[in-house]
Design a protein around this motif. Sequence first.
Motif, mmCIF file in Angstrom:
data_model
loop_
_atom_site.group_PDB
_atom_site.id
_atom_site.type_symbol
_atom_site.label_atom_id
_atom_site.label_comp_id
_atom_site.label_asym_id
_atom_site.label_seq_id
_atom_site.Cartn_x
_atom_site.Cartn_y
_atom_site.Cartn_z
ATOM 1 N N GLY A 184 0.808 -1.211 0.000
ATOM 2 C CA GLY A 184 0.000 0.000 0.000
ATOM 3 C C GLY A 184 0.840 1.260 0.000
ATOM 4 O O GLY A 184 0.545 2.223 -0.719
ATOM 5 N N ILE A 185 1.920 1.254 0.776
ATOM 6 C CA ILE A 185 2.802 2.426 0.848
ATOM 7 C C ILE A 185 3.551 2.622 -0.463
ATOM 8 O O ILE A 185 3.696 3.743 -0.962
ATOM 9 C CB ILE A 185 3.804 2.271 2.010
ATOM 10 C CG1 ILE A 185 3.076 2.279 3.365
ATOM 11 C CG2 ILE A 185 4.856 3.392 1.983
ATOM 12 C CD1 ILE A 185 3.974 1.962 4.538
ATOM 13 N N SER A 186 4.036 1.518 -1.035
ATOM 14 C CA SER A 186 4.910 1.613 -2.205
ATOM 15 C C SER A 186 4.154 1.611 -3.530
ATOM 16 O O SER A 186 4.774 1.729 -4.590
ATOM 17 C CB SER A 186 5.904 0.451 -2.203
ATOM 18 O OG SER A 186 5.233 -0.781 -2.415
ATOM 19 N N GLY A 187 2.826 1.448 -3.479
ATOM 20 C CA GLY A 187 2.072 1.373 -4.724
ATOM 21 C C GLY A 187 2.280 0.062 -5.452
ATOM 22 O O GLY A 187 2.388 0.037 -6.683
ATOM 23 N N GLN A 188 2.368 -1.048 -4.708
ATOM 24 C CA GLN A 188 2.497 -2.399 -5.280
ATOM 25 C C GLN A 188 3.818 -2.605 -6.019
ATOM 26 O O GLN A 188 3.909 -3.442 -6.911
ATOM 27 C CB GLN A 188 1.329 -2.688 -6.249
ATOM 28 C CG GLN A 188 -0.053 -2.359 -5.719
ATOM 29 C CD GLN A 188 -0.508 -3.318 -4.633
ATOM 30 O OE1 GLN A 188 -0.205 -4.501 -4.688
ATOM 31 N NE2 GLN A 188 -1.247 -2.812 -3.656
ATOM 32 N N ARG A 189 4.858 -1.854 -5.658
ATOM 33 C CA ARG A 189 6.091 -1.926 -6.452
ATOM 34 C C ARG A 189 6.957 -3.143 -6.121
ATOM 35 O O ARG A 189 7.559 -3.729 -7.002
ATOM 36 C CB ARG A 189 6.910 -0.636 -6.256
ATOM 37 C CG ARG A 189 6.252 0.599 -6.864
ATOM 38 C CD ARG A 189 7.194 1.792 -6.844
ATOM 39 N NE ARG A 189 6.547 2.997 -7.344
ATOM 40 C CZ ARG A 189 5.974 3.915 -6.567
ATOM 41 N NH1 ARG A 189 5.987 3.761 -5.260
ATOM 42 N NH2 ARG A 189 5.403 4.969 -7.085
ATOM 43 N N GLU A 190 7.090 -3.461 -4.834
ATOM 44 C CA GLU A 190 7.948 -4.591 -4.455
ATOM 45 C C GLU A 190 7.243 -5.421 -3.387
ATOM 46 O O GLU A 190 6.296 -4.978 -2.754
ATOM 47 C CB GLU A 190 9.302 -4.120 -3.893
ATOM 48 C CG GLU A 190 10.083 -3.170 -4.773
ATOM 49 C CD GLU A 190 9.842 -1.717 -4.411
ATOM 50 O OE1 GLU A 190 10.255 -0.845 -5.199
ATOM 51 O OE2 GLU A 190 9.220 -1.464 -3.353
ATOM 52 N N ALA A 191 7.765 -6.640 -3.192
ATOM 53 C CA ALA A 191 7.246 -7.530 -2.149
ATOM 54 C C ALA A 191 8.231 -7.548 -0.981
ATOM 55 O O ALA A 191 9.434 -7.745 -1.161
ATOM 56 C CB ALA A 191 7.069 -8.935 -2.711
ATOM 57 N N LEU A 192 7.710 -7.330 0.217
ATOM 58 C CA LEU A 192 8.513 -7.313 1.442
ATOM 59 C C LEU A 192 8.403 -8.666 2.139
ATOM 60 O O LEU A 192 7.318 -9.242 2.236
ATOM 61 C CB LEU A 192 7.993 -6.213 2.373
ATOM 62 C CG LEU A 192 8.594 -6.131 3.785
ATOM 63 C CD1 LEU A 192 10.063 -5.745 3.726
ATOM 64 C CD2 LEU A 192 7.803 -5.139 4.635
ATOM 65 N N GLU A 193 9.531 -9.181 2.613
ATOM 66 C CA GLU A 193 9.507 -10.427 3.385
ATOM 67 C C GLU A 193 10.629 -10.414 4.424
ATOM 68 O O GLU A 193 11.588 -9.637 4.326
ATOM 69 C CB GLU A 193 9.637 -11.647 2.473
ATOM 70 C CG GLU A 193 10.935 -11.713 1.702
ATOM 71 C CD GLU A 193 11.038 -12.978 0.856
ATOM 72 O OE1 GLU A 193 10.848 -14.075 1.415
ATOM 73 O OE2 GLU A 193 11.304 -12.860 -0.350
ATOM 74 N N PHE A 194 10.481 -11.289 5.442
ATOM 75 C CA PHE A 194 11.489 -11.433 6.495
ATOM 76 C C PHE A 194 12.023 -12.860 6.486
ATOM 77 O O PHE A 194 11.295 -13.799 6.168
ATOM 78 C CB PHE A 194 10.898 -11.188 7.891
ATOM 79 C CG PHE A 194 10.074 -9.947 8.019
ATOM 80 C CD1 PHE A 194 10.552 -8.731 7.568
ATOM 81 C CD2 PHE A 194 8.827 -9.994 8.602
ATOM 82 C CE1 PHE A 194 9.794 -7.591 7.695
ATOM 83 C CE2 PHE A 194 8.057 -8.857 8.732
ATOM 84 C CZ PHE A 194 8.546 -7.655 8.279
ATOM 85 N N GLN A 195 13.274 -13.001 6.901
ATOM 86 C CA GLN A 195 13.841 -14.327 7.142
ATOM 87 C C GLN A 195 14.618 -14.276 8.452
ATOM 88 O O GLN A 195 15.517 -13.440 8.612
ATOM 89 C CB GLN A 195 14.755 -14.751 5.991
ATOM 90 C CG GLN A 195 14.000 -15.055 4.707
ATOM 91 C CD GLN A 195 14.907 -15.540 3.598
ATOM 92 O OE1 GLN A 195 16.125 -15.642 3.759
ATOM 93 N NE2 GLN A 195 14.323 -15.833 2.431
ATOM 94 N N TYR A 196 14.232 -15.146 9.391
ATOM 95 C CA TYR A 196 14.934 -15.201 10.675
ATOM 96 C C TYR A 196 16.162 -16.093 10.528
ATOM 97 O O TYR A 196 16.056 -17.260 10.141
ATOM 98 C CB TYR A 196 14.018 -15.745 11.773
ATOM 99 C CG TYR A 196 14.644 -15.650 13.156
ATOM 100 C CD1 TYR A 196 14.540 -14.484 13.892
ATOM 101 C CD2 TYR A 196 15.346 -16.722 13.705
ATOM 102 C CE1 TYR A 196 15.123 -14.379 15.147
ATOM 103 C CE2 TYR A 196 15.929 -16.633 14.958
ATOM 104 C CZ TYR A 196 15.814 -15.454 15.677
ATOM 105 O OH TYR A 196 16.402 -15.349 16.912
ATOM 106 N N ARG A 197 17.327 -15.539 10.825
ATOM 107 C CA ARG A 197 18.586 -16.266 10.687
ATOM 108 C C ARG A 197 19.093 -16.666 12.070
ATOM 109 O O ARG A 197 19.634 -15.847 12.814
ATOM 110 C CB ARG A 197 19.636 -15.391 9.995
ATOM 111 C CG ARG A 197 19.207 -14.835 8.631
ATOM 112 C CD ARG A 197 19.061 -15.919 7.600
ATOM 113 N NE ARG A 197 18.903 -15.387 6.255
ATOM 114 C CZ ARG A 197 18.592 -16.121 5.196
ATOM 115 N NH1 ARG A 197 18.431 -17.417 5.324
ATOM 116 N NH2 ARG A 197 18.456 -15.555 3.999
ATOM 117 N N ALA A 198 18.882 -17.930 12.436
ATOM 118 C CA ALA A 198 19.342 -18.430 13.730
ATOM 119 C C ALA A 198 20.785 -18.900 13.619
ATOM 120 O O ALA A 198 21.138 -19.613 12.677
ATOM 121 C CB ALA A 198 18.452 -19.569 14.203
#
Length: 366
Positions: free
Chosen positions: A211-225
């Motif tokens: 919504g903020i970026s106007g559908q430009r990129e996909a945000l994701e997280f990866q937890y690195r243990a």
Amino acid sequence: MRIEKVRILDFRNIPFLELELCDGPNVIYGENGQGKTNFIEAIWLFTGAKSFRGARDAQMVRFDQPQAALELDFFAAERDQHALVTIDHKRMAVLNEIPLKSASELAGRFCAVVFSPAHLSLIKNGPAEKRRFVDISICQLKPAYLKVLAQYHRTLEQRNRLLKDVQMESSLFDTLDAWDARLCSLAAQVVQVRRSYLERLSPWAREIYQGISGQREALEFQYRATLGGGEGPPDQERMLQALRAARGEDLRARATTLGPHRDDVEILLDGHSARVYGSQGQQRSCVLALKLAECQLMRQVLGEYPVVLLDDVMSELDLSRRDYLLNSLRDRQLVFTCCDAGDFRTIGRGRGIRIENGRAVEITQF
């Protein structure tokens, strides 16, 4: 959840300030150095967390004064409540006339989400900032996690001390096994809670970022243990094997080199590191998405929105991002700070409060 009244005495550059806040947007404005961010910081301390600016307690007391005192009248858990925080060399708190053992016990009683330019360090800096963000967020939703985290760090400190002492007294070497088992037991709990939190946060953050970026990129997280690795639930036995395998390196470093205190949360845009490849605007949007997702998750878990504190958030957002932000936050109490209230006068709701030298000199309705 909403703030009804704030009283501040001898905090930073604020000699005395008492303000009633409205249910919608509250815009604290004025020139730089007048106390706007100090006001946000004072409210944030009622969450039980430390200053989001990294200040020590004593640094928040006004010059030449022995103590700062903060009072908050707020509505939460379907009732009116009152909290008092006093600061000298440390913070102490009273909630509804009952003294607490420490200010951290306010966690989960009054909840807020804060964004300031300093939070860009979530993207720009190393893993420590991201671990801190996750841990503080979890503590507001699950105050019992604070105890587990404290136990982990105490055990870590004991193990690190032993790694130093064993160089002088080899007979202590055999006691490492017991500390390893204790550390891994607590580490498994910390990693499990962090991963679970991020799994719940991720869908909100992805949607808000789009919504903020106007559908430009996909945000994701990866937890690195760092201890035990793997993507599934933490395996305590695998953690213990990894810790023992690293014992030689730990003895050389005289410190524990693996564990939740070294873990990272990687923030990605279309699969690429936001830290390395993200522009200034993309990085700011990532942090905003994280903070607003935190707000949504709190609403889901607690049944009410936290108070949203936004320090100088409008200064580097373009018009479309400003409109998205204002329109998506209509159903909760907001406290903005800015130099010029002109960005808010067209929203048709809320209150403007001009601050000079730590004092409110003008209050207007939008």
